[in-house]
Design an enzyme around this catalytic site. Sequence first.
Site, short mmCIF file in Angstrom:
data_model
loop_
_atom_site.label_atom_id
_atom_site.label_comp_id
_atom_site.label_asym_id
_atom_site.label_seq_id
_atom_site.Cartn_x
_atom_site.Cartn_y
_atom_site.Cartn_z
N LYS A 239 28.36 47.68 31.19
CA LYS A 239 29.49 48.06 30.35
C LYS A 239 28.98 48.77 29.10
CE LYS A 239 31.88 44.02 32.06
NZ LYS A 239 31.95 42.55 31.88
N GLU A 277 36.95 37.77 36.08
CA GLU A 277 37.05 39.21 36.25
C GLU A 277 38.09 39.53 37.31
OE1 GLU A 277 32.38 40.44 35.39
OE2 GLU A 277 33.32 40.95 37.31
N ARG A 294 29.69 31.92 31.72
CA ARG A 294 28.89 31.98 30.50
C ARG A 294 29.68 32.67 29.40
NH1 ARG A 294 27.48 36.67 33.47
NH2 ARG A 294 28.15 38.46 32.26
#
Length: 509
Positions: A239, A277, A294
């Site tokens: 990203k 996600e 996480r």
Amino acid sequence: MTTIKRVLVANRGEIALRIIRACHEEGLEAVAVYSEADRLSPHVRAANLAIPIGPAPAAQSYLDIAKLVDVARRTACQAVHPGYGFLSERAPFAEAVAGAGLVFVGPPASAIRAMGDKTEARRRMQAAGVPIVPGTTRPVADHVQARPEAARLGYPVLLKAVAGGGGKGMRLVREEAELESAFEAAASEAKKAFGAGDVYLEKLLERPRHIEIQILADQFGRVVGLGERECSIQRRHQKLIEESPSLAVTPALRRRMSEAAVAAAGAVGYLGAGTIEFLLAPSGEFYFLEMNTRLQVEHPVTELVYGVDLVREQLRVAMGHPLRVHAGTLQPRGHAIECRITAEDPFNGFLPATGILRYLRVPGGPGVRWDGGIEAGNEITLYYDPLIAKLIVWGETRQVALERMRRSLRELVIVGIPSSQAFHLRVMDDPEFQRGDLDITYLERAGDRLLADGVRPDLIRPLAVVAALLAEERRATASTPGTAAGDGARPPTSGWLAAARREAVGGSP
Ligand code: MV4
């Protein structure tokens, strides 16, 4: 309630510093660890105590489970925060920490395992009523077994590694004729990367957005969603830019995605901060992709929009406190954007760069946050990932946030190492980005336009400074008593100075 006074921060760089700061605000001591390459890193000085853990290669330092647990024990820590990357999603680490009588600041090992096996995760999500991408929920043994499954789904399909994530061991299959060779390629890549060659099938979603939902869970069975992050701007599964909220997410869609994310976390007995996600198809349908068990790199955009310190909440729920945030009162406010400033040269294929950071000027002012972990004098090596810092801005509206990001990127000066700074400026200036017209193919499609020749905005200021220094020296020399006078009053005529002046007085922004 577990009494925690001291936390081992099993990480480095900006995230280690971020966690140490949260510890201190929470009234906890922080113990840092560092490799030989990180002796001079800011996280070492920020901690109450810092322990060397070995040579630069991560396998001999930040990934050494036994060593880290031993350091935690010897320094009388009661808890271990893994940060992101490194050991953060390794179930054996969570187990080793718990086995030593310490608190792992993260989910139980069982939740890490369940989500780490992508087919098990898909089965659990299906059972919990979370929409999954059409595909198999068991590994397919070989291309013969894959054939009827792929035909049922309809081409194109994706072969994905069961132990995967992050795109490794993933292969596109456009038609049946490609299936056999794609299967072999995916299986062997998965075997190499994860030590397990199992693969499964999913139907390919075309031009989806990557939208993820942040959740927090406590030990009282409460799970809350903290809205979404738009993460479609990626390059090779890294990203580059994230924002919250997403222009594609209406309040109604946010509610539905949050409900799904909360159900997903509940289905694996989650604790702490986690991210679900999703792929959001152009049709408006969304599908579970995977869960990151996480704290994530891009967590700050959520913090700015929801007014929550996610790392402090992680520490608090790990100690047994109930969550302080409540689904009913959580409302997104304004807009946040994050740029990952990396030591990569975007004008040279994003080639990872090394060298010594000679000078760093960090942007500031209203709505600007700099989450960095290196400072002038530090060396960037190829041992670790190339993140220099995260520049995060907040504004009342997306437009204001965007203007702040452009202004901050212009204030930023990085000397000594190529960085992604100029590329980020170009994205901020891109009409398609400004329209929020995003999907996971954005960078690929916009690439050439963003990399086109032009004055590199990150070089204007440093070159102007050099030009000014040279001009000043020339002037000083010329006007020294005893030397020939004459051109001492001549104004500097450097083109760089002129460019900087043009920029300073307005002109083209
Ligand atoms: C997909 C997909 C389209 N359809 N699955 C890439 C990494 C891994 N986390 C999953 N990935 C994808 N899975 C289906 N069924 C497209 C991608 C994908 C992607 C996803 C999110 C962000 C960027 C991406 C870039 C390329 C491919």
